[in-house]
Design a protein around this motif. Structure first.
Motif, PDB file in Angstrom:
ATOM      1  N   PHE A   7      11.710  24.821  15.929  1.00  0.00           N
ATOM      2  CA  PHE A   7      10.258  24.636  15.893  1.00  0.00           C
ATOM      3  C   PHE A   7       9.473  25.767  16.566  1.00  0.00           C
ATOM      4  O   PHE A   7       8.436  26.174  16.052  1.00  0.00           O
ATOM      5  CB  PHE A   7       9.851  23.282  16.477  1.00  0.00           C
ATOM      6  N   PRO A   8       9.921  26.321  17.691  1.00  0.00           N
ATOM      7  CA  PRO A   8       9.147  27.416  18.307  1.00  0.00           C
ATOM      8  C   PRO A   8       9.001  28.655  17.411  1.00  0.00           C
ATOM      9  O   PRO A   8       8.092  29.453  17.604  1.00  0.00           O
ATOM     10  CB  PRO A   8       9.935  27.749  19.578  1.00  0.00           C
ATOM     11  N   THR A   9       9.844  28.793  16.388  1.00  0.00           N
ATOM     12  CA  THR A   9       9.727  29.965  15.503  1.00  0.00           C
ATOM     13  C   THR A   9       8.419  29.956  14.717  1.00  0.00           C
ATOM     14  O   THR A   9       7.983  30.998  14.245  1.00  0.00           O
ATOM     15  CB  THR A   9      10.910  30.057  14.518  1.00  0.00           C
ATOM     16  N   PHE A  10       7.788  28.787  14.578  1.00  0.00           N
ATOM     17  CA  PHE A  10       6.515  28.726  13.864  1.00  0.00           C
ATOM     18  C   PHE A  10       5.384  29.399  14.633  1.00  0.00           C
ATOM     19  O   PHE A  10       4.388  29.800  14.047  1.00  0.00           O
ATOM     20  CB  PHE A  10       6.111  27.277  13.575  1.00  0.00           C
ATOM     21  N   GLU A  11       5.513  29.522  15.933  1.00  0.00           N
ATOM     22  CA  GLU A  11       4.430  30.074  16.741  1.00  0.00           C
ATOM     23  C   GLU A  11       4.612  31.546  17.069  1.00  0.00           C
ATOM     24  O   GLU A  11       3.823  32.114  17.802  1.00  0.00           O
ATOM     25  CB  GLU A  11       4.280  29.252  18.019  1.00  0.00           C
ATOM     26  N   ARG A  12       5.636  32.163  16.538  1.00  0.00           N
ATOM     27  CA  ARG A  12       5.824  33.597  16.762  1.00  0.00           C
ATOM     28  C   ARG A  12       4.755  34.374  16.010  1.00  0.00           C
ATOM     29  O   ARG A  12       4.454  34.092  14.850  1.00  0.00           O
ATOM     30  CB  ARG A  12       7.193  34.047  16.270  1.00  0.00           C
ATOM     31  N   THR A  13       4.173  35.326  16.677  1.00  0.00           N
ATOM     32  CA  THR A  13       3.168  36.168  16.030  1.00  0.00           C
ATOM     33  C   THR A  13       3.524  37.621  16.231  1.00  0.00           C
ATOM     34  O   THR A  13       4.083  37.970  17.267  1.00  0.00           O
ATOM     35  CB  THR A  13       1.765  35.898  16.615  1.00  0.00           C
ATOM     36  N   PRO A  14       3.201  38.503  15.339  1.00  0.00           N
ATOM     37  CA  PRO A  14       2.668  38.197  14.017  1.00  0.00           C
ATOM     38  C   PRO A  14       3.772  37.681  13.105  1.00  0.00           C
ATOM     39  O   PRO A  14       4.950  37.901  13.342  1.00  0.00           O
ATOM     40  CB  PRO A  14       2.137  39.534  13.525  1.00  0.00           C
ATOM     41  N   CYS A  15       3.363  37.019  12.054  1.00  0.00           N
ATOM     42  CA  CYS A  15       4.307  36.442  11.112  1.00  0.00           C
ATOM     43  C   CYS A  15       3.812  36.731   9.695  1.00  0.00           C
ATOM     44  O   CYS A  15       2.652  36.485   9.380  1.00  0.00           O
ATOM     45  CB  CYS A  15       4.415  34.940  11.342  1.00  0.00           C
ATOM     46  N   SER A  50       9.423  30.881   4.285  1.00  0.00           N
ATOM     47  CA  SER A  50      10.852  30.629   4.421  1.00  0.00           C
ATOM     48  C   SER A  50      11.121  29.556   5.465  1.00  0.00           C
ATOM     49  O   SER A  50      11.913  28.629   5.234  1.00  0.00           O
ATOM     50  CB  SER A  50      11.562  31.929   4.797  1.00  0.00           C
ATOM     51  N   ARG A  51      10.462  29.651   6.611  1.00  0.00           N
ATOM     52  CA  ARG A  51      10.658  28.660   7.678  1.00  0.00           C
ATOM     53  C   ARG A  51      10.168  27.281   7.246  1.00  0.00           C
ATOM     54  O   ARG A  51      10.809  26.268   7.513  1.00  0.00           O
ATOM     55  CB  ARG A  51       9.929  29.095   8.944  1.00  0.00           C
ATOM     56  N   LEU A  52       9.012  27.237   6.591  1.00  0.00           N
ATOM     57  CA  LEU A  52       8.477  25.952   6.127  1.00  0.00           C
ATOM     58  C   LEU A  52       9.372  25.331   5.054  1.00  0.00           C
ATOM     59  O   LEU A  52       9.575  24.119   5.032  1.00  0.00           O
ATOM     60  CB  LEU A  52       7.054  26.123   5.596  1.00  0.00           C
ATOM     61  N   THR A  53       9.907  26.155   4.178  1.00  0.00           N
ATOM     62  CA  THR A  53      10.814  25.661   3.142  1.00  0.00           C
ATOM     63  C   THR A  53      12.055  25.052   3.771  1.00  0.00           C
ATOM     64  O   THR A  53      12.494  23.965   3.383  1.00  0.00           O
ATOM     65  CB  THR A  53      11.198  26.793   2.176  1.00  0.00           C
TER      66      THR A  53
END
Length: 70
Positions: A9-17, A24-27
């Motif tokens: 889950f923390p990978t969603f908040e990495r910036t920039p993205c 890919s992460r959402l899929t």
């Protein structure tokens, strides 16, 4: 398909993205969920900014037994 785990889950908040990386992460998250729903929270037609809320239930993986996670 890659298995999405709670630790991801923390990978969603990495910036920039990039949009491709986020897609890919959402899929991965959605394919590893038992239910998913999306709500459009807001859209600003002037700026193009939007906000969506994704809600679901992640399929549980038993991380203690690697043979069941393949």
């Amino acid at each position: 398909m890659v298995k999405f785990r709670y630790q991801n889950f923390p990978t969603f908040e990495r910036t920039p993205c990039s949009p491709a990386a986020l897609q890919s992460r959402l899929t991965e998250l959605m394919y590893n969920s038992t239910t998913c729903r999306c709500k459009v929270d807001s859209v600003n037609q002037t700026t193009g900014e939007y906000r969506i809320v994704l809600q679901g239930t992640l399929d549980c993986w038993d991380d203690t037994n690697p043979t069941t996670n393949q």
